[in-house]
Design an enzyme around this catalytic site. Structure first.
Site, PDB file in Angstrom:
ATOM      1  N   SER A  17       0.728  -1.205  -0.062  1.00 53.45           N
ATOM      2  CA  SER A  17      -0.030   0.086  -0.159  1.00 53.45           C
ATOM      3  C   SER A  17       0.877   1.388   0.046  1.00 53.45           C
ATOM      4  CB  SER A  17      -1.011   0.286   1.219  1.00 53.45           C
ATOM      5  OG  SER A  17      -0.208   0.014   2.446  1.00 53.45           O
ATOM      6  N   SER A 142      11.894   9.508   7.807  1.00 48.68           N
ATOM      7  CA  SER A 142      10.690  10.464   7.804  1.00 48.68           C
ATOM      8  C   SER A 142      11.183  11.882   8.282  1.00 48.68           C
ATOM      9  CB  SER A 142       9.573   9.900   8.932  1.00 48.68           C
ATOM     10  OG  SER A 142       8.715  11.101   9.254  1.00 48.68           O
ATOM     11  N   TYR A 155       7.490   6.685  17.443  1.00 52.42           N
ATOM     12  CA  TYR A 155       7.875   6.747  15.895  1.00 52.42           C
ATOM     13  C   TYR A 155       9.180   7.558  15.713  1.00 52.42           C
ATOM     14  CZ  TYR A 155       6.902   7.668  11.022  1.00 52.42           C
ATOM     15  OH  TYR A 155       6.896   7.813   9.695  1.00 52.42           O
ATOM     16  N   LYS A 159      12.894   6.258  13.778  1.00 52.40           N
ATOM     17  CA  LYS A 159      13.133   6.811  12.582  1.00 52.40           C
ATOM     18  C   LYS A 159      14.711   7.325  12.854  1.00 52.40           C
ATOM     19  CE  LYS A 159       9.924   5.784   9.808  1.00 52.40           C
ATOM     20  NZ  LYS A 159       9.843   4.715   8.689  1.00 52.40           N
ATOM     21  N   THR A 190      -1.225   8.597   2.362  1.00 50.42           N
ATOM     22  CA  THR A 190      -1.414   7.224   2.535  1.00 50.42           C
ATOM     23  C   THR A 190      -2.356   6.831   3.804  1.00 50.42           C
ATOM     24  OG1 THR A 190       0.413   6.763   4.187  1.00 50.42           O
ATOM     25  CG2 THR A 190       0.935   6.839   1.796  1.00 50.42           C
TER      26      THR A 190
HETATM   27  N1  NAP Z   1       2.458   8.491   4.766  1.00 53.28           N
HETATM   28  C1  NAP Z   1       3.543   9.475   5.269  1.00 53.28           C
HETATM   29  O1  NAP Z   1       2.978  10.897   5.565  1.00 53.28           O
HETATM   30  C2  NAP Z   1       4.687   9.098   5.807  1.00 53.28           C
HETATM   31  C3  NAP Z   1       5.767  10.106   6.218  1.00 53.28           C
HETATM   32  C4  NAP Z   1       6.927   9.480   6.579  1.00 53.28           C
HETATM   33  C5  NAP Z   1       7.238   8.479   6.539  1.00 53.28           C
HETATM   34  N2  NAP Z   1       6.565   7.551   5.887  1.00 53.28           N
HETATM   35  C6  NAP Z   1       6.802   5.903   5.982  1.00 53.28           C
HETATM   36  O2  NAP Z   1       6.701   5.241   4.744  1.00 53.28           O
HETATM   37  C7  NAP Z   1       6.592   4.193   4.983  1.00 53.28           C
HETATM   38  C8  NAP Z   1       5.522   3.544   4.162  1.00 53.28           C
HETATM   39  O3  NAP Z   1       4.464   4.078   5.010  1.00 53.28           O
HETATM   40  P1  NAP Z   1       2.815   4.441   4.219  1.00 53.28           P
HETATM   41  O4  NAP Z   1       2.765   5.908   4.438  1.00 53.28           O
HETATM   42  O5  NAP Z   1       2.837   4.129   2.683  1.00 53.28           O
HETATM   43  O6  NAP Z   1       1.981   3.738   4.871  1.00 53.28           O
HETATM   44  P2  NAP Z   1       0.991   2.508   4.605  1.00 53.28           P
HETATM   45  O7  NAP Z   1       0.165   2.702   3.454  1.00 53.28           O
HETATM   46  O8  NAP Z   1       0.436   2.051   5.823  1.00 53.28           O
HETATM   47  O9  NAP Z   1       2.266   1.155   4.428  1.00 53.28           O
HETATM   48  C9  NAP Z   1       3.073   0.712   5.113  1.00 53.28           C
HETATM   49  C10 NAP Z   1       3.369  -0.719   4.622  1.00 53.28           C
HETATM   50  O10 NAP Z   1       4.222  -1.223   5.497  1.00 53.28           O
HETATM   51  C11 NAP Z   1       3.921  -2.628   5.497  1.00 53.28           C
HETATM   52  N3  NAP Z   1       4.257  -3.211   6.570  1.00 53.28           N
HETATM   53  C12 NAP Z   1       3.634  -2.949   7.931  1.00 53.28           C
HETATM   54  N4  NAP Z   1       3.936  -3.711   8.946  1.00 53.28           N
HETATM   55  C13 NAP Z   1       4.737  -4.989   8.149  1.00 53.28           C
HETATM   56  C14 NAP Z   1       5.316  -5.978   8.769  1.00 53.28           C
HETATM   57  N5  NAP Z   1       5.118  -6.367   9.742  1.00 53.28           N
HETATM   58  N6  NAP Z   1       5.918  -6.699   7.775  1.00 53.28           N
HETATM   59  C15 NAP Z   1       5.933  -6.351   6.587  1.00 53.28           C
HETATM   60  N7  NAP Z   1       5.422  -5.165   5.810  1.00 53.28           N
HETATM   61  C16 NAP Z   1       4.985  -4.324   6.901  1.00 53.28           C
HETATM   62  C17 NAP Z   1       2.290  -2.755   5.054  1.00 53.28           C
HETATM   63  O11 NAP Z   1       2.195  -3.921   4.668  1.00 53.28           O
HETATM   64  P3  NAP Z   1       1.270  -5.052   5.280  1.00 53.28           P
HETATM   65  O12 NAP Z   1       0.511  -4.488   6.093  1.00 53.28           O
HETATM   66  O13 NAP Z   1       0.693  -5.867   3.987  1.00 53.28           O
HETATM   67  O14 NAP Z   1       2.393  -5.908   5.988  1.00 53.28           O
HETATM   68  C18 NAP Z   1       2.538  -1.755   3.909  1.00 53.28           C
HETATM   69  O15 NAP Z   1       3.083  -2.156   2.782  1.00 53.28           O
HETATM   70  C19 NAP Z   1       6.846   3.784   6.260  1.00 53.28           C
HETATM   71  O16 NAP Z   1       8.097   3.507   6.954  1.00 53.28           O
HETATM   72  C20 NAP Z   1       6.462   5.126   6.949  1.00 53.28           C
HETATM   73  O17 NAP Z   1       6.941   5.508   8.373  1.00 53.28           O
HETATM   74  C21 NAP Z   1       5.366   7.578   5.625  1.00 53.28           C
END
Ligand code: NAP
Length: 268
Positions: A17, A142, A155, A159, A190
């Site tokens: 996702s 992040s 968090y 990070k 997301t």
């Molecule tokens: N969105 C933002 O604003 C933002 C900002 C800064 C950093 N980030 C970082 O971006 C990254 C991706 O997040 P996103 O925003 O794209 O959120 P998201 O849509 O919730 O995606 C999270 C992803 O992590 C995977 N995941 C979670 N737990 C897992 C586990 N135990 N084993 C394997 N995979 C796992 C999920 O897959 P499954 O649940 O299918 O395992 C999913 O593919 C994260 O590291 C987050 O900290 C996001």
């Protein structure tokens, strides 16, 4: 013109996702071979089949909490095409809650998922990169990996730790033609806040306003690819001149002002 990512093998951990999904769709369009990893098989299948070249996608189920599987999973990933050129370590989640109210188990879970799983996977992948004499780790940190703010201590800790580890790794491996890029996304649209852990460890099940209005994931994927192509050490991903971008600027040049500002503006 041939893109540098064409025919390259890209392993995306956390591909089911959000940012990981957008990266898979983007690189598939460019003709890369993608290995999609996460826990939810049905989501990985949906993504595999929704891309331009589904035949270029492999699915490798992986749970970042199951480090005992990492040796075997890494072997499998490298066996699909006899190489992996880029590894995106991207899976993870966020947290909400003050230090006073957050259960210690939330800190441990956050460190296990967002930090130790990356370290353990990296240690499995590194011998393969060394043997093939090239490779590139792209690690999703992040803006909270550079800044601490109200209600994000678990968090932000996980990070921040990534920066210490991967800056050291970069210093060690760049001479071996192995690159390390840290991504510091701001708000990206997301579901992350929906899955964030509350102080008792339960999922938040609610979208955050800033994230809902964040940069669309497709644009995030483009920004990431552009920076990775240039082998940048660190890449800010998000809306240029948005509040997160400005915060990083203040943190670098005027940290005193930034520390005052974070006390006044809790992230929404
Ligand atoms: N969105 C933002 O604003 C933002 C900002 C800064 C950093 N980030 C970082 O971006 C990254 C991706 O997040 P996103 O925003 O794209 O959120 P998201 O849509 O919730 O995606 C999270 C992803 O992590 C995977 N995941 C979670 N737990 C897992 C586990 N135990 N084993 C394997 N995979 C796992 C999920 O897959 P499954 O649940 O299918 O395992 C999913 O593919 C994260 O590291 C987050 O900290 C996001």
């Amino acid at each position: 013109m041939k893109d540098i990512f064409e025919n390259k093998v890209i392993w995306i951990v956390g591909a089911s996702s959000g940012i990981g999904e957008a990266l898979a769709v983007y690189f598939n369009q460019l003709g890369s071979k993608i290995i999609l990893s996460a826990r939810r098989e049905e989501e990985l299948l949906r993504i595999k089949n929704s891309t331009l070249f589904p035949e270029n996608n492999k699915i490798l189920l992986l749970d970042l909490f199951n480090s005992s599987d990492f040796n075997e999973k890494t072997k499998e990933a490298f066996s699909f095409y006899n190489t992996v050129d880029y590894v995106f370590l991207n899976g993870g989640t966020s947290s909400r809650g003050s230090v006073a109210e957050t259960n210690i188990e939330v800190y441990k879970k956050m460190m296990d998922l967002n930090f130790f799983s990356y370290v353990e996977l990296t240690k499995e992948i590194l011998p393969y990169f060394n043997k093939q004499k090239h490779g590139h780790f792209i690690v999703t940190s992040s803006t909270m990996g550079k800044i601490g703010s109200l209600g994000r201590s678990a968090y932000a800790s996980s990070k921040h730790a990534l920066h210490g580890f991967y800056d050291c790794l970069r210093a060690e491996v760049t001479p071996q033609n192995i690159y390390v890029t840290l991504l510091t996304p701001g708000y990206i649209a997301t579901n992350i806040s929906y899955n964030s852990l509350m102080p008792d460890g339960s999922p938040r099940k609610e979208m955050s306003e800033n994230i809902k209005n964040g940069l669309p994931v497709a644009k995030a994927a483009q920004q990431i690819a552009k920076g990775v192509k240039k082998k940048k050490n660190e890449i800010f991903i998000g809306k240029k001149l948005g509040v997160e971008h400005l915060s990083l600027f203040l943190m670098r040049f005027f940290p005193g002002i930034l520390h005052k500002a974070v006390r006044a503006f809790p992230p929404k």
